[in-house]
Design a protein around this motif. Sequence first.
Motif, PDB file in Angstrom:
ATOM      1  N   PRO A 115       1.568  33.049 -16.845  1.00  0.00           N
ATOM      2  CA  PRO A 115       2.381  33.310 -15.660  1.00  0.00           C
ATOM      3  C   PRO A 115       3.590  34.143 -16.083  1.00  0.00           C
ATOM      4  N   VAL A 116       4.165  34.803 -15.129  1.00  0.00           N
ATOM      5  CA  VAL A 116       5.161  35.826 -15.470  1.00  0.00           C
ATOM      6  C   VAL A 116       6.339  35.251 -16.245  1.00  0.00           C
ATOM      7  N   TRP A 117       6.706  34.009 -15.993  1.00  0.00           N
ATOM      8  CA  TRP A 117       7.875  33.482 -16.702  1.00  0.00           C
ATOM      9  C   TRP A 117       7.615  33.284 -18.188  1.00  0.00           C
ATOM     10  N   GLN A 154       6.442  41.343 -19.566  1.00  0.00           N
ATOM     11  CA  GLN A 154       6.241  41.059 -18.143  1.00  0.00           C
ATOM     12  C   GLN A 154       5.875  42.308 -17.344  1.00  0.00           C
ATOM     13  N   PRO A 203       1.520  40.882 -16.724  1.00  0.00           N
ATOM     14  CA  PRO A 203       1.489  40.579 -15.288  1.00  0.00           C
ATOM     15  C   PRO A 203       1.703  41.793 -14.371  1.00  0.00           C
ATOM     16  N   TYR A 204       2.641  42.673 -14.715  1.00  0.00           N
ATOM     17  CA  TYR A 204       2.933  43.785 -13.800  1.00  0.00           C
ATOM     18  C   TYR A 204       2.930  45.144 -14.480  1.00  0.00           C
ATOM     19  N   LYS A 222      -0.569  44.498 -10.003  1.00  0.00           N
ATOM     20  CA  LYS A 222      -0.487  43.150 -10.561  1.00  0.00           C
ATOM     21  C   LYS A 222      -1.756  42.819 -11.328  1.00  0.00           C
ATOM     22  N   ILE A 246       9.233  38.996  -8.685  1.00  0.00           N
ATOM     23  CA  ILE A 246       9.084  38.344  -9.990  1.00  0.00           C
ATOM     24  C   ILE A 246       9.941  37.086 -10.039  1.00  0.00           C
ATOM     25  N   SER A 282      10.601  35.150  -7.679  1.00  0.00           N
ATOM     26  CA  SER A 282       9.947  34.085  -6.922  1.00  0.00           C
ATOM     27  C   SER A 282       8.852  33.405  -7.736  1.00  0.00           C
ATOM     28  N   GLU A 283       8.375  34.075  -8.784  1.00  0.00           N
ATOM     29  CA  GLU A 283       7.323  33.483  -9.621  1.00  0.00           C
ATOM     30  C   GLU A 283       7.881  32.858 -10.886  1.00  0.00           C
ATOM     31  N   GLN A 284       9.179  32.994 -11.114  1.00  0.00           N
ATOM     32  CA  GLN A 284       9.740  32.551 -12.384  1.00  0.00           C
ATOM     33  C   GLN A 284       9.767  31.040 -12.519  1.00  0.00           C
ATOM     34  N   ASN A 307       2.597  28.881 -11.828  1.00  0.00           N
ATOM     35  CA  ASN A 307       1.536  29.755 -11.330  1.00  0.00           C
ATOM     36  C   ASN A 307       1.128  30.714 -12.409  1.00  0.00           C
TER      37      ASN A 307
END
Length: 632
Positions: A530-532, A537, A587-588, A606, A624, A626-628, A632
């Motif tokens: 997951p992105v975090w 990233q 991720p991105y 993505k 990003i 919001s996904e940190q 997920n």
Amino acid sequence: MIKIRLNGKTVEIERGKRISDQVKDRKYIAARINGELVDMATKITEDSSLELVDFSCDDGKKIYWHSSSHVMAMAVKKLFPEAKLAIGPAIDQGFYYDFDTKTPFSTDDLTRIEAEMRRIIEQDIPFERVEMEKQAAIDLFDGTSESFKVQLIEGLDDENISIYRNGDFADLCRGPHVPSTGYIRSFKLLSVAGAYWRGDVNEVMLSRIYGISFPEVDELNDFLEKVEEAKKRDHRKLGTELELFSIFEEAGAGLVYWHPKGAVLRRIIEDYWIQEHLAAGYKINITPHIARGQLWQKSGHYDFYIDNMYVMPVENEEYVLKPMNCPGHILIYKSRVRSYRELPIKYAELGTVYRKELSGTLHGLLRVRGITIDDAHIFCQPEQIDDEIVKVLELTKKFMNHFGFYDFRVELSVRDPKEKTKYMGTDEEWERAERGLVNALDRIGFSYTRMEGEAVFYGPKIDIKLVDALDRKWQAATVQFDFNLPRRFDIEYMDKDGQHKKVMVIHRAIYGSLERFIGCLIEHYAGSFPVWLAPVQVVVMPITDKENKYAESILKKCRKAGLRAELNNKSEKINYRIREVEVSKVPYMLILGQREVVDKVVSVRKHKEGNLGQMKLKDLFHLIESEQGGAN
RNA sequence: GCCUGGAUAGCUCAGUCGGUUAGAGCACGUCCUUGGUAAGGACGAGGUCGCCGGUUCGACUCCGGCUCCAGGCUCCA
């Protein structure tokens, strides 16, 4: 006539008829009479409720695989008559059988054994249950020189022993079994391994063959395919591909070298740990990697654990590379008199310890010799135990969920009630500690398995196990009472009443070890973090050299916003570079052509999802952000 | 540590029944190419065939020992 209840219907049948007379469908391999598992050939003698068992349920699989192991043993006895039978149970995924042979089986033997098994299956030999008295069974196996079977029977309490016969092959077995060898349709022998008789190093080493079987060929193929798929998630493979870590032969087994991407991943995990522990009232400390031998004598490690310790001379003394962090934390606790007002004191350290693990047990990141424990020791009063354990489990749950682990096995290890003298500490301490653990498990709502006799000698514990890609369990989190160290180090606190009292010590770790946890994490996410957690990233990609300048400015802004961003402007077509980055599981991707330059936007792609279209850089940051949160 | 396998380029693997210059794909470098959402082309560099001994005229290949790896067993104070 007697009545049986089957599938919600009551049927009248003649007394003494066999289940198989009533049920002809070969899908069914066994049955349950009033809940008890029996063979299909069992005679029904009284009114009863009957359930049929097929391969789809766990009991069915166990029976099927256990029967498969008998077929394998028959084949082995045919080809290697001198081989002695040991045990051959069903396991979670298939079966094995242990044999005592002069020369262990080689992988080439498996093909021959498989061929013989096919012949046995073709002959469709019935499994016949025979019951006899204990002595008769001993005589039977003594007569065929099956000394392991004799030993097994001698260890049984029952006076009645059941044997299963297939033609002239007989094996001690509780059963039930499939009706005949022809029921085993599709099978494969997977591997050979050495295994000690009764799991004891001092006993003879047996030759074990592992296998798997299914009623349908497709199921076998699916199984083999799944194993292949799982291997793609292997953290050792992904670790190399994603440049996370290496273990170098020239530098030593079990010692991990973290590459920049792995190091940043580990750092994120450590930072999160420190932040959460400070918030939970833990105090961070740092202790040296070596200490004088006498410290380890005092702690008792020198006597109990010396085989696992690295010892080195320093001037005229011996020093030890620390295998545990506990003594260090205790020294800090003991550095002055502690008041009850200070308790609980919770010391936490990401402490790397070194242990001489046996070479054969090493396994990627999951079993290493340099182990970074996310260690903490809770020093508290007895009446604080319950709350502290609950807090530890709450924190553990929070961590597990944050990393996307929702499914894990929890074990409560308590002492063996028959051998209380083997353990340190008073009955009262053990009971209080166990109550604290059980109470906390209930309050958190963890379902757990109670493991009697599995506690270490110094106190009861809770272990939490994670699984790897192949479903093997690895211990991660642990909460352990210690009745030993407080005594050895004489650690106390000054209570309200002015008396010095023994402090309680609880060891605990959540990741267990950073190495192992990250190994499990890599397999859990199959490398697509997951992105975090993602080491990189965002990758910024100008389509042509004309966008280089714009790409540089976007890269700078991403980094300024705290993102781990890289630039990829190599002289390859954009498709090539998209594939390259996609495969590296970043991720991105930000794809920048003339359109983006003119509109002052970025085109976002993505990982696994594809093109998200154009957006303002600020909106990407929000996305990003919001996904940190994790998971997920 | 024990059992069964294994180790050839950074990665994945081919090959050598003992013979002189050990191959492929990917990755990497240079050049050409400036391409809009999963692989453009040419050329090039890269190997003590895990390490140490032995047999042999000759060993990457055969034998022995060791190291490391895989799957198990054991251990996991």
